[in-house]
Design a protein around this motif. Sequence first.
Motif, PDB file in Angstrom:
ATOM      1  N   UNK A  32       3.661   8.990  16.103  1.00  0.00           N
ATOM      2  CA  UNK A  32       2.162   9.740  15.798  1.00  0.00           C
ATOM      3  C   UNK A  32       1.724  10.170  17.191  1.00  0.00           C
ATOM      4  N   UNK A  33       1.976   9.282  18.299  1.00  0.00           N
ATOM      5  CA  UNK A  33       1.399   9.652  19.431  1.00  0.00           C
ATOM      6  C   UNK A  33       2.411  10.587  20.108  1.00  0.00           C
ATOM      7  N   UNK A  34       3.737  10.964  19.957  1.00  0.00           N
ATOM      8  CA  UNK A  34       4.320  12.064  20.304  1.00  0.00           C
ATOM      9  C   UNK A  34       4.068  13.223  19.575  1.00  0.00           C
ATOM     10  N   UNK A  35       4.073  13.154  18.178  1.00  0.00           N
ATOM     11  CA  UNK A  35       3.455  14.150  17.628  1.00  0.00           C
ATOM     12  C   UNK A  35       2.325  14.706  17.622  1.00  0.00           C
ATOM     13  N   UNK A  36       1.287  13.895  18.137  1.00  0.00           N
ATOM     14  CA  UNK A  36      -0.169  14.482  18.568  1.00  0.00           C
ATOM     15  C   UNK A  36      -0.045  14.956  19.888  1.00  0.00           C
ATOM     16  N   UNK A  37       0.708  14.622  20.677  1.00  0.00           N
ATOM     17  CA  UNK A  37       0.775  15.290  22.223  1.00  0.00           C
ATOM     18  C   UNK A  37       1.384  16.682  21.649  1.00  0.00           C
ATOM     19  N   UNK A  38       2.504  17.002  20.870  1.00  0.00           N
ATOM     20  CA  UNK A  38       3.038  18.012  20.693  1.00  0.00           C
ATOM     21  C   UNK A  38       2.008  19.212  20.117  1.00  0.00           C
ATOM     22  N   UNK A  39       1.025  18.646  19.231  1.00  0.00           N
ATOM     23  CA  UNK A  39       0.029  19.407  18.594  1.00  0.00           C
ATOM     24  C   UNK A  39      -0.726  19.796  19.517  1.00  0.00           C
ATOM     25  N   UNK A  40      -1.393  19.076  20.347  1.00  0.00           N
ATOM     26  CA  UNK A  40      -2.280  19.128  21.329  1.00  0.00           C
ATOM     27  C   UNK A  40      -1.835  20.415  22.446  1.00  0.00           C
ATOM     28  N   UNK A  90      -2.005   9.333   0.619  1.00  0.00           N
ATOM     29  CA  UNK A  90      -2.268  10.601  -0.183  1.00  0.00           C
ATOM     30  C   UNK A  90      -1.816  11.909   0.534  1.00  0.00           C
ATOM     31  N   UNK A  91      -1.003  11.710   1.722  1.00  0.00           N
ATOM     32  CA  UNK A  91      -0.674  12.781   2.304  1.00  0.00           C
ATOM     33  C   UNK A  91       0.149  13.919   1.621  1.00  0.00           C
ATOM     34  N   UNK A  92       1.403  13.563   0.851  1.00  0.00           N
ATOM     35  CA  UNK A  92       2.145  14.406   0.005  1.00  0.00           C
ATOM     36  C   UNK A  92       1.424  14.871  -0.958  1.00  0.00           C
ATOM     37  N   UNK A  93       0.521  13.984  -1.742  1.00  0.00           N
ATOM     38  CA  UNK A  93      -0.068  14.258  -2.798  1.00  0.00           C
ATOM     39  C   UNK A  93      -1.121  15.235  -2.709  1.00  0.00           C
ATOM     40  N   UNK A  94      -1.959  15.230  -1.502  1.00  0.00           N
ATOM     41  CA  UNK A  94      -2.926  16.105  -1.306  1.00  0.00           C
ATOM     42  C   UNK A  94      -2.270  17.538  -1.229  1.00  0.00           C
ATOM     43  N   UNK A 175      -7.412   9.529  10.974  1.00  0.00           N
ATOM     44  CA  UNK A 175      -7.671   9.192   9.662  1.00  0.00           C
ATOM     45  C   UNK A 175      -7.791  10.275   8.689  1.00  0.00           C
ATOM     46  N   UNK A 176      -7.959  11.450   9.375  1.00  0.00           N
ATOM     47  CA  UNK A 176      -8.234  12.652   8.397  1.00  0.00           C
ATOM     48  C   UNK A 176      -6.903  13.756   8.721  1.00  0.00           C
ATOM     49  N   UNK A 177      -6.510  14.061   7.477  1.00  0.00           N
ATOM     50  CA  UNK A 177      -5.349  15.273   7.519  1.00  0.00           C
ATOM     51  C   UNK A 177      -5.978  16.290   6.457  1.00  0.00           C
ATOM     52  N   UNK A 178      -6.335  17.329   6.805  1.00  0.00           N
ATOM     53  CA  UNK A 178      -6.878  18.249   5.789  1.00  0.00           C
ATOM     54  C   UNK A 178      -5.692  19.285   5.286  1.00  0.00           C
ATOM     55  N   UNK A 179      -5.631  19.460   4.086  1.00  0.00           N
ATOM     56  CA  UNK A 179      -4.846  20.502   3.551  1.00  0.00           C
ATOM     57  C   UNK A 179      -5.392  21.782   4.004  1.00  0.00           C
ATOM     58  N   UNK A 180      -4.367  22.751   4.460  1.00  0.00           N
ATOM     59  CA  UNK A 180      -4.855  24.123   4.695  1.00  0.00           C
ATOM     60  C   UNK A 180      -3.883  25.283   4.034  1.00  0.00           C
ATOM     61  N   UNK A 181      -4.473  26.469   3.820  1.00  0.00           N
ATOM     62  CA  UNK A 181      -3.645  27.395   3.245  1.00  0.00           C
ATOM     63  C   UNK A 181      -4.144  28.579   4.180  1.00  0.00           C
ATOM     64  N   UNK A 236       0.290   9.784  11.156  1.00  0.00           N
ATOM     65  CA  UNK A 236      -0.941   9.269  11.181  1.00  0.00           C
ATOM     66  C   UNK A 236      -1.178   8.679   9.738  1.00  0.00           C
ATOM     67  N   UNK A 237      -0.906   9.355   8.906  1.00  0.00           N
ATOM     68  CA  UNK A 237      -1.243   8.952   7.363  1.00  0.00           C
ATOM     69  C   UNK A 237      -0.327   7.657   7.170  1.00  0.00           C
ATOM     70  N   UNK A 238       0.896   7.917   7.430  1.00  0.00           N
ATOM     71  CA  UNK A 238       1.780   6.484   7.345  1.00  0.00           C
ATOM     72  C   UNK A 238       1.327   5.208   8.153  1.00  0.00           C
ATOM     73  N   UNK A 239       0.914   5.757   9.404  1.00  0.00           N
ATOM     74  CA  UNK A 239       0.533   4.641  10.207  1.00  0.00           C
ATOM     75  C   UNK A 239      -0.565   3.825   9.500  1.00  0.00           C
ATOM     76  N   UNK A 240      -1.674   4.613   8.843  1.00  0.00           N
ATOM     77  CA  UNK A 240      -2.798   4.027   8.297  1.00  0.00           C
ATOM     78  C   UNK A 240      -2.284   3.236   6.917  1.00  0.00           C
TER      79      UNK A 240
END
Length: 283
Positions: A32-40, A90-94, A175-181, A236-240
Amino acid sequence: MASLRDLRRRIKSIQSTQKITKAMKAVSAAKMRRAQDQVLAARPYAKRMRDVLGRVANSAGNVRNPLLEVREPKKVAYLLVTADRGLCGGFNGNLIRKASHEIKDRDATSMICVGRKGRDFFRRRNYHIAQQYVGLGETISLGQAQEIARFVIGQYGAGEFDAVYLIYSEFVNVLIQRPQMIQLLPVQPPAGAEEAKKVDYIFEPDAEEVLNVLLPRYVENMVYYALLESKAGEQSARMTAMDSATKNAADMIDRLTLSMNRARQAAITKEISEIVGGAAALE
Protein backbone atom coordinates in the motif's frame (compact mmCIF):
# COMPACT_ATOMS: atom_id res chain seq x y z
CA MET A 1 -20.93 -27.64 25.75
CA ALA A 2 -18.02 -28.56 23.47
CA SER A 3 -15.40 -30.92 24.85
CA LEU A 4 -11.94 -29.76 25.89
CA ARG A 5 -10.45 -31.50 22.87
CA ASP A 6 -12.78 -29.67 20.47
CA LEU A 7 -12.06 -26.32 22.13
CA ARG A 8 -8.30 -26.87 21.95
CA ARG A 9 -8.59 -27.83 18.28
CA ARG A 10 -10.62 -24.71 17.47
CA ILE A 11 -8.19 -22.43 19.32
CA LYS A 12 -5.24 -23.94 17.46
CA SER A 13 -7.03 -23.52 14.13
CA ILE A 14 -7.89 -19.86 14.81
CA GLN A 15 -4.33 -19.17 15.96
CA SER A 16 -3.05 -20.50 12.63
CA THR A 17 -5.52 -18.29 10.76
CA GLN A 18 -4.48 -15.31 12.87
CA LYS A 19 -0.84 -15.80 11.86
CA ILE A 20 -1.87 -15.76 8.19
CA THR A 21 -4.03 -12.63 8.48
CA LYS A 22 -1.29 -10.85 10.44
CA ALA A 23 1.28 -11.67 7.76
CA MET A 24 -1.12 -10.58 5.00
CA LYS A 25 -1.68 -7.29 6.82
CA ALA A 26 2.05 -6.63 6.93
CA VAL A 27 2.50 -7.47 3.24
CA SER A 28 -0.47 -5.32 2.21
CA ALA A 29 0.85 -2.41 4.30
CA ALA A 30 4.16 -2.49 2.43
CA LYS A 31 2.44 -2.74 -0.95
CA MET A 32 0.00 0.00 0.00
CA ARG A 33 2.82 2.42 0.80
CA ARG A 34 4.41 1.83 -2.61
CA ALA A 35 1.07 2.18 -4.40
CA GLN A 36 0.23 5.32 -2.43
CA ASP A 37 3.55 6.90 -3.41
CA GLN A 38 2.80 6.16 -7.07
CA VAL A 39 -0.66 7.72 -6.83
CA LEU A 40 0.59 10.85 -5.12
CA ALA A 41 3.26 11.22 -7.78
CA ALA A 42 0.77 10.69 -10.63
CA ARG A 43 -1.95 13.07 -9.43
CA PRO A 44 -0.19 16.35 -10.32
CA TYR A 45 0.61 15.05 -13.81
CA ALA A 46 -2.98 13.91 -14.36
CA LYS A 47 -4.31 17.29 -13.21
CA ARG A 48 -1.88 19.15 -15.46
CA MET A 49 -2.82 16.94 -18.41
CA ARG A 50 -6.50 17.81 -17.94
CA ASP A 51 -5.66 21.50 -17.69
CA VAL A 52 -3.55 21.40 -20.85
CA LEU A 53 -6.28 19.54 -22.72
CA GLY A 54 -8.85 22.13 -21.69
CA ARG A 55 -6.65 25.04 -22.75
CA VAL A 56 -5.64 23.53 -26.08
CA ALA A 57 -9.18 22.38 -26.93
CA ASN A 58 -10.59 25.83 -26.18
CA SER A 59 -7.90 27.55 -28.23
CA ALA A 60 -8.06 25.12 -31.15
CA GLY A 61 -11.60 26.16 -32.01
CA ASN A 62 -13.72 23.76 -34.08
CA VAL A 63 -10.96 21.31 -34.95
CA ARG A 64 -12.42 17.85 -35.58
CA ASN A 65 -10.95 14.69 -34.09
CA PRO A 66 -12.42 11.15 -33.91
CA LEU A 67 -11.96 11.05 -30.12
CA LEU A 68 -14.02 14.23 -29.74
CA GLU A 69 -16.85 13.00 -31.94
CA VAL A 70 -20.10 12.77 -29.99
CA ARG A 71 -22.52 10.09 -31.19
CA GLU A 72 -25.86 8.83 -29.97
CA PRO A 73 -24.93 6.38 -27.17
CA LYS A 74 -26.54 3.22 -28.56
CA LYS A 75 -23.53 1.00 -27.80
CA VAL A 76 -21.91 1.84 -24.49
CA ALA A 77 -18.84 0.20 -22.97
CA TYR A 78 -17.76 0.27 -19.33
CA LEU A 79 -14.10 -0.08 -18.43
CA LEU A 80 -14.28 -1.58 -14.93
CA VAL A 81 -11.16 -1.78 -12.76
CA THR A 82 -11.34 -4.34 -9.93
CA ALA A 83 -8.85 -6.58 -8.15
CA ASP A 84 -7.67 -10.03 -9.16
CA ARG A 85 -8.06 -11.32 -5.60
CA GLY A 86 -10.48 -10.95 -2.74
CA LEU A 87 -9.91 -10.63 1.01
CA CYS A 88 -10.12 -6.85 0.72
CA GLY A 89 -13.42 -6.08 2.40
CA GLY A 90 -16.03 -4.36 0.26
CA PHE A 91 -13.55 -3.02 -2.31
CA ASN A 92 -14.63 -5.24 -5.22
CA GLY A 93 -18.27 -5.36 -4.17
CA ASN A 94 -18.59 -1.57 -4.14
CA LEU A 95 -17.14 -1.28 -7.65
CA ILE A 96 -19.33 -4.06 -9.01
CA ARG A 97 -22.44 -2.49 -7.46
CA LYS A 98 -21.50 0.84 -9.00
CA ALA A 99 -21.14 -0.76 -12.44
CA SER A 100 -24.35 -2.78 -12.06
CA HIS A 101 -26.28 0.33 -11.10
CA GLU A 102 -25.00 2.24 -14.14
CA ILE A 103 -25.75 -0.45 -16.72
CA LYS A 104 -29.11 -1.69 -15.43
CA ASP A 105 -31.12 0.70 -17.65
CA ARG A 106 -29.03 0.28 -20.82
CA ASP A 107 -29.84 -2.21 -23.56
CA ALA A 108 -26.56 -2.64 -25.44
CA THR A 109 -23.60 -2.65 -23.08
CA SER A 110 -20.13 -4.15 -23.24
CA MET A 111 -17.72 -4.70 -20.39
CA ILE A 112 -13.97 -4.17 -20.54
CA CYS A 113 -12.83 -5.82 -17.33
CA VAL A 114 -9.53 -5.17 -15.60
CA GLY A 115 -9.23 -7.71 -12.78
CA ARG A 116 -10.67 -11.18 -12.24
CA LYS A 117 -13.37 -10.22 -9.74
CA GLY A 118 -15.25 -7.92 -12.07
CA ARG A 119 -14.78 -10.24 -15.04
CA ASP A 120 -16.05 -13.29 -13.16
CA PHE A 121 -19.10 -11.44 -11.84
CA PHE A 122 -20.31 -10.15 -15.21
CA ARG A 123 -19.34 -13.28 -17.11
CA ARG A 124 -21.50 -15.40 -14.80
CA ARG A 125 -24.41 -13.09 -15.62
CA ASN A 126 -23.83 -13.43 -19.36
CA TYR A 127 -22.80 -9.84 -20.03
CA HIS A 128 -20.78 -9.20 -23.16
CA ILE A 129 -17.10 -9.07 -22.18
CA ALA A 130 -15.43 -7.15 -25.01
CA GLN A 131 -11.96 -7.54 -23.51
CA GLN A 132 -10.36 -8.64 -20.26
CA TYR A 133 -7.08 -7.84 -18.57
CA VAL A 134 -6.18 -10.02 -15.59
CA GLY A 135 -2.99 -10.70 -13.72
CA LEU A 136 -1.53 -7.21 -14.14
CA GLY A 137 0.56 -7.72 -11.01
CA GLU A 138 1.18 -5.54 -8.00
CA THR A 139 3.17 -2.88 -9.86
CA ILE A 140 1.23 -1.09 -12.58
CA SER A 141 3.24 0.00 -15.61
CA LEU A 142 2.46 2.64 -18.20
CA GLY A 143 2.72 -0.03 -20.90
CA GLN A 144 -0.25 -1.90 -19.42
CA ALA A 145 -2.34 1.27 -19.44
CA GLN A 146 -1.30 2.01 -23.03
CA GLU A 147 -2.40 -1.46 -24.13
CA ILE A 148 -5.84 -0.96 -22.57
CA ALA A 149 -6.13 2.56 -23.97
CA ARG A 150 -5.19 1.42 -27.50
CA PHE A 151 -7.94 -1.20 -27.45
CA VAL A 152 -10.54 1.30 -26.23
CA ILE A 153 -9.50 3.94 -28.76
CA GLY A 154 -9.47 1.40 -31.60
CA GLN A 155 -12.94 0.11 -30.79
CA TYR A 156 -14.34 3.61 -30.44
CA GLY A 157 -12.76 4.72 -33.69
CA ALA A 158 -14.17 1.65 -35.47
CA GLY A 159 -17.68 2.48 -34.25
CA GLU A 160 -17.96 -0.56 -31.97
CA PHE A 161 -18.59 1.78 -29.02
CA ASP A 162 -20.46 5.07 -29.03
CA ALA A 163 -19.29 5.98 -25.52
CA VAL A 164 -16.86 4.55 -23.00
CA TYR A 165 -17.07 5.09 -19.25
CA LEU A 166 -14.30 4.35 -16.78
CA ILE A 167 -15.22 2.94 -13.35
CA TYR A 168 -12.47 2.78 -10.76
CA SER A 169 -11.84 3.28 -7.05
CA GLU A 170 -10.49 6.63 -5.91
CA PHE A 171 -7.96 6.34 -3.10
CA VAL A 172 -8.98 8.90 -0.47
CA ASN A 173 -7.10 7.53 2.52
CA VAL A 174 -6.33 4.20 4.16
CA LEU A 175 -9.92 3.77 5.37
CA ILE A 176 -11.84 5.31 2.45
CA GLN A 177 -11.89 4.14 -1.18
CA ARG A 178 -14.58 5.84 -3.23
CA PRO A 179 -15.97 4.29 -6.48
CA GLN A 180 -15.90 6.81 -9.31
CA MET A 181 -17.18 6.89 -12.89
CA ILE A 182 -15.93 9.27 -15.58
CA GLN A 183 -16.58 9.52 -19.30
CA LEU A 184 -13.46 8.37 -21.10
CA LEU A 185 -14.70 8.62 -24.69
CA PRO A 186 -15.69 10.82 -26.37
CA VAL A 187 -13.13 13.02 -24.66
CA GLN A 188 -14.73 15.93 -22.85
CA PRO A 189 -12.32 18.84 -22.34
CA PRO A 190 -12.49 19.97 -18.71
CA ALA A 191 -14.92 22.82 -18.16
CA GLY A 192 -14.03 26.04 -16.43
CA ALA A 193 -10.94 26.94 -18.43
CA GLU A 194 -12.33 30.35 -19.30
CA GLU A 195 -8.95 32.04 -19.11
CA ALA A 196 -7.66 29.71 -21.80
CA LYS A 197 -10.00 31.34 -24.30
CA LYS A 198 -8.07 34.57 -23.91
CA VAL A 199 -4.73 32.92 -24.75
CA ASP A 200 -3.70 32.96 -28.38
CA TYR A 201 -1.76 29.72 -28.88
CA ILE A 202 0.47 29.14 -31.88
CA PHE A 203 0.13 25.52 -33.06
CA GLU A 204 2.96 23.83 -34.88
CA PRO A 205 2.38 22.27 -37.34
CA ASP A 206 -1.36 22.90 -36.71
CA ALA A 207 -4.07 22.43 -34.09
CA GLU A 208 -5.34 19.20 -35.62
CA GLU A 209 -1.92 17.52 -35.42
CA VAL A 210 -1.47 18.67 -31.83
CA LEU A 211 -4.82 17.20 -30.80
CA ASN A 212 -4.06 13.98 -32.69
CA VAL A 213 -1.12 13.50 -30.35
CA LEU A 214 -2.58 14.98 -27.18
CA LEU A 215 -5.93 13.16 -27.07
CA PRO A 216 -4.58 9.57 -27.16
CA ARG A 217 -2.03 10.56 -24.50
CA TYR A 218 -4.85 11.95 -22.41
CA VAL A 219 -6.81 8.67 -22.62
CA GLU A 220 -3.68 6.65 -21.76
CA ASN A 221 -2.98 8.89 -18.80
CA MET A 222 -6.53 8.61 -17.46
CA VAL A 223 -6.42 4.80 -17.68
CA TYR A 224 -3.00 4.71 -16.00
CA TYR A 225 -4.17 7.05 -13.27
CA ALA A 226 -7.29 4.93 -12.63
CA LEU A 227 -5.18 1.76 -12.38
CA LEU A 228 -2.87 3.38 -9.83
CA GLU A 229 -5.77 4.73 -7.78
CA SER A 230 -7.49 1.33 -7.74
CA LYS A 231 -4.30 -0.52 -6.81
CA ALA A 232 -3.68 1.79 -3.86
CA GLY A 233 -7.31 1.42 -2.79
CA GLU A 234 -7.14 -2.37 -3.09
CA GLN A 235 -4.07 -2.68 -0.89
CA SER A 236 -5.50 -0.25 1.67
CA ALA A 237 -8.76 -2.18 1.80
CA ARG A 238 -6.91 -5.49 2.15
CA MET A 239 -4.70 -4.14 4.92
CA THR A 240 -7.74 -2.87 6.81
CA ALA A 241 -9.64 -6.13 6.29
CA MET A 242 -6.71 -8.24 7.50
CA ASP A 243 -6.27 -5.99 10.53
CA SER A 244 -9.94 -6.49 11.42
CA ALA A 245 -9.63 -10.23 10.84
CA THR A 246 -6.59 -10.42 13.12
CA LYS A 247 -8.42 -8.56 15.90
CA ASN A 248 -11.52 -10.73 15.48
CA ALA A 249 -9.36 -13.85 15.69
CA ALA A 250 -7.86 -12.57 18.96
CA ASP A 251 -11.36 -11.98 20.36
CA MET A 252 -12.46 -15.48 19.34
CA ILE A 253 -9.37 -17.00 20.93
CA ASP A 254 -10.10 -15.15 24.18
CA ARG A 255 -13.72 -16.34 24.23
CA LEU A 256 -12.77 -19.93 23.44
CA THR A 257 -10.00 -19.90 26.05
CA LEU A 258 -12.52 -18.72 28.64
CA SER A 259 -14.91 -21.50 27.60
CA MET A 260 -12.08 -24.03 27.78
CA ASN A 261 -11.10 -22.90 31.27
CA ARG A 262 -14.72 -23.14 32.41
CA ALA A 263 -15.03 -26.63 30.93
CA ARG A 264 -11.78 -27.67 32.61
CA GLN A 265 -12.93 -26.24 35.92
CA ALA A 266 -16.26 -28.03 35.60
CA ALA A 267 -14.47 -31.30 34.87
CA ILE A 268 -12.19 -30.86 37.90
CA THR A 269 -15.13 -29.96 40.14
CA LYS A 270 -16.98 -33.03 38.93
CA GLU A 271 -14.02 -35.29 39.66
CA ILE A 272 -13.61 -33.83 43.16
CA SER A 273 -17.31 -34.30 43.81
CA GLU A 274 -17.09 -37.93 42.72
CA ILE A 275 -14.07 -38.53 44.96
CA VAL A 276 -15.74 -36.91 47.95
CA GLY A 277 -18.91 -38.85 47.27
CA GLY A 278 -17.04 -42.13 47.01
CA ALA A 279 -15.16 -41.46 50.23
CA ALA A 280 -18.40 -40.66 52.05
CA ALA A 281 -19.95 -43.89 50.81
CA LEU A 282 -17.10 -45.94 52.28
CA GLU A 283 -17.56 -44.53 55.77
